[in-house]
Design a protein around this motif. Structure first.
Motif, PDB file in Angstrom:
ATOM      1  N   UNK A  18     -11.566  -1.930   1.454  1.00 45.08           N
ATOM      2  CA  UNK A  18     -11.858  -0.551   1.054  1.00 45.08           C
ATOM      3  C   UNK A  18     -10.700   0.358   1.412  1.00 45.08           C
ATOM      4  N   UNK A  19     -10.489   1.336   0.562  1.00 42.49           N
ATOM      5  CA  UNK A  19      -9.564   2.429   0.863  1.00 42.49           C
ATOM      6  C   UNK A  19     -10.395   3.700   0.728  1.00 42.49           C
ATOM      7  N   UNK A  51       4.127   8.632  -7.353  1.00 40.11           N
ATOM      8  CA  UNK A  51       4.811   7.856  -6.318  1.00 40.11           C
ATOM      9  C   UNK A  51       5.206   6.471  -6.819  1.00 40.11           C
ATOM     10  N   UNK A  52       4.258   5.769  -7.415  1.00 40.38           N
ATOM     11  CA  UNK A  52       4.557   4.397  -7.859  1.00 40.38           C
ATOM     12  C   UNK A  52       5.625   4.396  -8.945  1.00 40.38           C
ATOM     13  N   UNK A  58       2.633  12.388   2.922  1.00 35.14           N
ATOM     14  CA  UNK A  58       2.120  13.605   2.292  1.00 35.14           C
ATOM     15  C   UNK A  58       0.715  13.367   1.738  1.00 35.14           C
ATOM     16  N   UNK A  59       0.343  12.100   1.567  1.00 37.05           N
ATOM     17  CA  UNK A  59      -1.084  11.779   1.384  1.00 37.05           C
ATOM     18  C   UNK A  59      -1.401  10.630   2.324  1.00 37.05           C
ATOM     19  N   UNK A  77      -3.434   7.404   3.780  1.00 35.45           N
ATOM     20  CA  UNK A  77      -4.206   6.292   3.234  1.00 35.45           C
ATOM     21  C   UNK A  77      -4.840   5.487   4.363  1.00 35.45           C
ATOM     22  N   UNK A  78      -6.102   5.157   4.204  1.00 37.58           N
ATOM     23  CA  UNK A  78      -6.812   4.331   5.194  1.00 37.58           C
ATOM     24  C   UNK A  78      -7.388   3.119   4.477  1.00 37.58           C
ATOM     25  N   UNK A  79      -6.887   1.962   4.815  1.00 40.79           N
ATOM     26  CA  UNK A  79      -7.384   0.726   4.192  1.00 40.79           C
ATOM     27  C   UNK A  79      -8.085  -0.125   5.240  1.00 40.79           C
ATOM     28  N   UNK A  80      -9.216  -0.730   4.879  1.00 47.78           N
ATOM     29  CA  UNK A  80      -9.856  -1.704   5.773  1.00 47.78           C
ATOM     30  C   UNK A  80     -10.230  -2.959   5.000  1.00 47.78           C
ATOM     31  N   UNK A 133       6.453   8.563   3.549  1.00 47.09           N
ATOM     32  CA  UNK A 133       5.716   7.978   4.661  1.00 47.09           C
ATOM     33  C   UNK A 133       6.333   8.478   5.961  1.00 47.09           C
ATOM     34  N   UNK A 155       6.744  -0.582  -3.053  1.00 47.34           N
ATOM     35  CA  UNK A 155       6.738   0.075  -1.741  1.00 47.34           C
ATOM     36  C   UNK A 155       7.339   1.466  -1.814  1.00 47.34           C
ATOM     37  N   UNK A 156       6.968   2.278  -0.866  1.00 52.30           N
ATOM     38  CA  UNK A 156       7.571   3.598  -0.682  1.00 52.30           C
ATOM     39  C   UNK A 156       9.047   3.455  -0.288  1.00 52.30           C
ATOM     40  N   UNK A 179      12.107   5.485   1.798  1.00 49.62           N
ATOM     41  CA  UNK A 179      12.558   6.612   2.638  1.00 49.62           C
ATOM     42  C   UNK A 179      14.081   6.657   2.754  1.00 49.62           C
ATOM     43  N   UNK A 229      -0.467   9.333  -6.494  1.00 53.77           N
ATOM     44  CA  UNK A 229      -0.231   7.890  -6.504  1.00 53.77           C
ATOM     45  C   UNK A 229       0.573   7.451  -7.717  1.00 53.77           C
ATOM     46  N   UNK A 262       8.809   5.024  -7.071  1.00 52.33           N
ATOM     47  CA  UNK A 262       9.112   3.962  -6.097  1.00 52.33           C
ATOM     48  C   UNK A 262       9.511   2.634  -6.746  1.00 52.33           C
ATOM     49  N   UNK A 297       0.825  -1.218   0.000  1.00 53.83           N
ATOM     50  CA  UNK A 297       0.000   0.000   0.000  1.00 53.83           C
ATOM     51  C   UNK A 297       0.858   1.267   0.000  1.00 53.83           C
ATOM     52  N   UNK A 298       1.999   1.194   0.669  1.00 56.79           N
ATOM     53  CA  UNK A 298       2.863   2.387   0.775  1.00 56.79           C
ATOM     54  C   UNK A 298       3.405   2.852  -0.565  1.00 56.79           C
ATOM     55  N   UNK A 299       3.317   1.985  -1.592  1.00 50.70           N
ATOM     56  CA  UNK A 299       3.890   2.352  -2.896  1.00 50.70           C
ATOM     57  C   UNK A 299       3.214   3.553  -3.523  1.00 50.70           C
ATOM     58  N   UNK A 300       1.972   3.843  -3.123  1.00 50.98           N
ATOM     59  CA  UNK A 300       1.307   4.998  -3.723  1.00 50.98           C
ATOM     60  C   UNK A 300       1.517   6.272  -2.905  1.00 50.98           C
ATOM     61  N   UNK A 301       2.477   6.234  -1.972  1.00 48.11           N
ATOM     62  CA  UNK A 301       2.841   7.425  -1.196  1.00 48.11           C
ATOM     63  C   UNK A 301       4.193   7.948  -1.656  1.00 48.11           C
ATOM     64  N   UNK A 317      -2.017  -0.223 -10.198  1.00 52.37           N
ATOM     65  CA  UNK A 317      -2.057  -0.503  -8.763  1.00 52.37           C
ATOM     66  C   UNK A 317      -3.460  -0.880  -8.257  1.00 52.37           C
TER      67      UNK A 317
END
Lengths: 335, 335
Positions: B281-282, B294-295, A275-276, A278-281, A143, B320-321, B323, B291, B298, A136-140, B127
């Protein structure tokens, strides 16, 4: 878990079970078909790992015996020295470098010497609280911190799990269980956090773990345990990785029976702050037993086709379900 | 997008921009620093791709010019024949094999001949509606069908996007736009579906796409478009892959301005049906522009370290992101 993996493989094509190992008297010496509820397969369950692994032609062995690197190391050594790839669901093997540096080097060396690959995986550790977060972090673009939570339902599990998670105890018994090490909570934070950190290059100074009882306000009951109000329905296990006192990675696992008794929704939750945000469930949570069986089997092609060595989920092509031929999948990854 | 990618790279370590290409008169001949809002970098934006790519020592070129394989092929040829790896955000390049079989073979051949790697990626395709679905499926023992939906907000976008998604038109104008091809909806279903199908071995007979107007019941407005009730606020683009008439993979993208005007929550939603169902869900949705930037950035280490050839997100280690140092990441993947 071994039985579940066997049953899953029976439903698949381009893959065949050629041997079975188990020491349990209920299985030893029986035809594997009897254990998997199918016709006899002509495979007798053995407890002689050394001989079976040496004399059986196989691409890979799936190892489902134990949670700890030290305990599974001898089996992994036997498997890899006999030129077989290995997938294990031992929790610590999902990222063994942090807890067992020397043994990890040794396993990597043996794997490379015998041109095979070792992978530790499972639903958690191995997927929900590491691989999925990393992916999921790839679209940031950047982080700053990560928080993730897994809330599951222990109700289907047997007495061993109830004991190791403290279900059905008084608060005093729970505290004594933490003290004497009989209550372990979730095994995997010491793997998931270093794996996330390694993948993202997200540094931390230290990991602090806490394990608290979930005290029930209601009566909860399963076939193997009764929890009265005021008793322990499960545990809340939290690991926090900090850098200069700031929380960088926080992972939480709430394990309890019948969470719905107190309107707790099971699920997997990931919050990435950067910087953006993300909330995943995933609701309800990714199933634990089925998920571990599935990922262990589904990773077979990537492991067989991989460069030799001790690998983790972050090193291999993205995981996925397989509806076609496993042999075809291996050929695809071998290119 | 090129500017966004440049800005992101400036914030990272172990990676350096060594050249810039753009034909736009507003950028051509300027120092790249002026475009990225930093001090002069000593890099003058050129429009002579052939010369710049030939004479510049670089590991990788990120290509952000166009959506279609045919259009980006000449640039990819130049890049790879000069021994540079290539990441492109051209939507069709995320899985080019389905739409351009011959050109894909040719790109793969050239990449291998020059020992470099080509990858198409982005937030979608690349993605949300493919890589993430594929990854999630790993915790399923079997998958019967997949449905996923991306609901986003077009409000921040400029006039080109409004035109290609039909925002601000009457229903009649929208229908005419579909007819004459000026309204395109989402570009990517013809890549995401074959990629999911290939990864999982989930077969289908055919893909049917529909593109419907989202007719507004409210007044919605952005700096570049006004939508009165009864006019088109965006479009609902759906692709369904069927096998023997049964829906196997259904992907939907709802693109509109100000979805909150009608209480529509933006988000990415994945439903996998199998022997255990998964609902992910996101919310809100993974950001589109950020996104994709970033991808694309990344994935640089995985692409540089990969075996040569034309690759997709399903072939490379999990995204992945980053850093820490990009150079360190490349070394890690090279092992």
């Amino acid at each position: 878990m071994g039985t579940g993996i066997g049953k899953m493989i029976l439903t698949k094509v381009g893959i065949e079970i050629v041997g079975a190992l188990d020491k349990a008297p209920s299985k030893l010496g029986k035809d594997l078909g009897q254990i998997l509820n199918v016709d006899n397969m002509g495979i007798i369950v053995s407890d002689d790992a050394e001989t079976l692994i040496k004399e059986t032609k196989a691409d890979i062995v799936i190892l489902t015996t134990n949670s700890f690197v030290k305990s599974v190391y001898p089996a992994i050594k036997t498997i890899t020295e006999n030129g077989k790839n290995c997938i294990t669901i031992a929790e610590e093997m999902t990222y063994p470098f942090a807890v067992e540096k020397e043994l990890s080097k040794e396993m990597d060396r043996i794997a490379k010497e015998n041109n095979v690959t070792i992978l530790g995986t499972g639903v958690n550790p191995g997927f929900v609280l590491d691989t999925l977060i990393i992916t999921l972090s790839s679209s940031c673009r950047n982080v700053a911190s990560i928080r993730a939570e897994r809330i599951n339902d222990l109700s289907p599990y047997g007495p061993t799990i109830m004991r190791t998670q403290g279900v059905g105890l008084t608060i005093e018994e729970f505290e004594a269980g933490i003290e004497n090490g009989s209550i372990v909570g979730h095994i995997g934070f010491a793997q998931s956090i270093p794996m996330i950190s390694k993948a993202l290059g997200l540094e931390y100074d230290e990991i602090t773990q806490t394990l608290e009882p979930i005290v029930s306000n209601t009566h909860r009951e399963t076939p193997c345990v009764k929890v009265k109000p005021g008793m322990v329905a499960g545990c809340e296990h939290r690991a926090v990785a900090t850098k200069n006192g700031k929380q960088i990675i926080t992972l939480e696992h709430l394990l309890q029976i019948h969470p719905e008794c107190e309107a707790v929704e099971t699920g997997d939750y990931i919050y990435i702050k950067g910087d953006s945000d993300l909330h995943l469930s995933i609701k309800p949570e990714t199933p634990g037993g089925i998920g571990t069986i599935a990922i262990a089997v589904n990773m077979i092609p990537q492991v067989i086709a991989s460069r030799a060595g001790l690998k983790t989920m972050m090193d291999l092509p993205i995981p996925h379900n397989i509806e076609n031929s496993f042999a075809e999948q291996v050929n695809y990854y071998k290119g």
